[in-house]
Design a protein around this motif. Sequence first.
Motif, short mmCIF file in Angstrom:
data_model
loop_
_atom_site.label_atom_id
_atom_site.label_comp_id
_atom_site.label_asym_id
_atom_site.label_seq_id
_atom_site.Cartn_x
_atom_site.Cartn_y
_atom_site.Cartn_z
N LEU A 9 5.65 -9.51 35.42
CA LEU A 9 6.84 -9.85 36.21
C LEU A 9 7.96 -10.36 35.30
N PHE A 10 7.60 -11.22 34.34
CA PHE A 10 8.60 -11.71 33.38
C PHE A 10 9.23 -10.56 32.62
N SER A 11 8.39 -9.62 32.17
CA SER A 11 8.93 -8.54 31.35
C SER A 11 9.83 -7.61 32.17
N LEU A 12 9.49 -7.44 33.47
CA LEU A 12 10.37 -6.63 34.33
C LEU A 12 11.73 -7.31 34.48
N LEU A 13 11.67 -8.62 34.71
CA LEU A 13 12.90 -9.40 34.89
C LEU A 13 13.75 -9.35 33.62
N LEU A 14 13.09 -9.50 32.47
CA LEU A 14 13.81 -9.54 31.19
C LEU A 14 14.30 -8.15 30.77
N ALA A 68 5.10 -0.83 32.19
CA ALA A 68 3.99 -0.71 33.14
C ALA A 68 2.72 -0.32 32.41
N SER A 69 2.82 0.56 31.41
CA SER A 69 1.60 1.00 30.71
C SER A 69 1.03 -0.13 29.86
N SER A 70 1.91 -1.01 29.35
CA SER A 70 1.43 -2.16 28.60
C SER A 70 0.63 -3.07 29.54
N PHE A 71 1.14 -3.22 30.76
CA PHE A 71 0.46 -4.03 31.79
C PHE A 71 -0.90 -3.41 32.15
N THR A 72 -0.92 -2.08 32.39
CA THR A 72 -2.19 -1.45 32.80
C THR A 72 -3.22 -1.47 31.67
N SER A 73 -2.76 -1.42 30.41
CA SER A 73 -3.75 -1.52 29.32
C SER A 73 -4.30 -2.93 29.26
N GLY A 74 -3.49 -3.93 29.65
CA GLY A 74 -4.00 -5.29 29.78
C GLY A 74 -5.04 -5.39 30.87
N TYR A 98 -1.69 -11.83 33.25
CA TYR A 98 -1.17 -10.48 33.06
C TYR A 98 -0.07 -10.17 34.07
N ILE A 99 -0.30 -10.54 35.35
CA ILE A 99 0.69 -10.26 36.39
C ILE A 99 1.96 -11.04 36.13
N LEU A 100 1.78 -12.32 35.73
CA LEU A 100 2.93 -13.17 35.43
C LEU A 100 3.73 -12.57 34.26
N LEU A 120 13.00 -13.06 23.73
CA LEU A 120 12.19 -13.68 24.78
C LEU A 120 11.11 -12.71 25.26
N GLN A 121 11.52 -11.45 25.44
CA GLN A 121 10.60 -10.41 25.88
C GLN A 121 9.45 -10.24 24.88
N LEU A 122 9.79 -10.32 23.59
CA LEU A 122 8.78 -10.22 22.53
C LEU A 122 7.79 -11.37 22.64
#
Lengths: 101, 199
Positions: free
Chosen positions: A18-23, B73-79, A13-15, A51-53
């Motif tokens: 981070l990827f989605s923030l970068l993209l 961020a909300s997608s991440f927190t729901s994960g 999830y963290i990875l 890529l984000q998808l």
Amino acid sequence: MGSHENHGSAKTYILGFLFSLLLTAIPLWLVIQHVMNKTALTVSILLIAVLQLIIQFFFFMHIREGEKPRFHVMALVLGAVMVFTIVAGSIWIMTFNSQVH
Amino acid sequence: MAQSAISVDAHHEHQHDTFKLLGFWIFLVTDCIIFACLFAVYAVLRTHTDGDLTGRELFEVKGFTAETFILLASSFTSGLASLAMHKGSKKQLLGWLAVTVLLGLSFVGLEITEFANMASEGAKITTNGFLSSFFTLVGTHGLHVSFGLIWMIGVMVQIGRHDIDSLTKEKVTIVGLYWHFLDVVWIFIFTVVYLLGVM
């Protein structure tokens, strides 16, 4: 590890996050700085969106999960074909309309 | 004998869950098609500004960037919520769902502010083809998010009453899928509508 017990870990999830923030940051920077010509820029940011998808599908929605046969993946592929047909087909056919320029 | 009957039951139940989840995936695919139609309309009409303001003048980079990062961020927190659920921690699960709802609310708040600002500048849904398709596409996504918030709060109430059991687990999984899906749709709105708009 049973395939249906694989719900992802904190690490994936963290990875993924981070990827989605970068993209998100990259295309934003590209557009604000105007580093390329318009066509190259359009193609690049659309590719980054795809890529984000993929990141969302694999890291957050776990599409590899579930028992075989994976009907949800088949449904998604069918959906992708329809989405492509609707969007590309509409844009293509409307280029024949002289008002759209 | 009794044991085998139980395992058959468990097998049926498991299969039932799998089908429910598949049904939801099929719903997501059909929802995708709705958005595909709206995207197609927008792609065709985005140049039809009838001499009025274009996206470049109307869209505010700060606003849509904030919306994008909040939704990511909300997608991440729901994960993280679903992760907490599989660990069996009710407190963490409710906590992360609450954070997700708050982020979702701020997203909807920002969007309403954006729409109101645009309307006050004379950019309404009836102004031209570009704005009709813009408000329909982005507004449909915003309605999906708002509905998701109500749904998520409902699931939180149910977890509060019934704890984490197989039924509430399934509901959290499904609302989580829905939430990630809305994030995917937003990525394309961010790219196609806003980034290409201000380019």
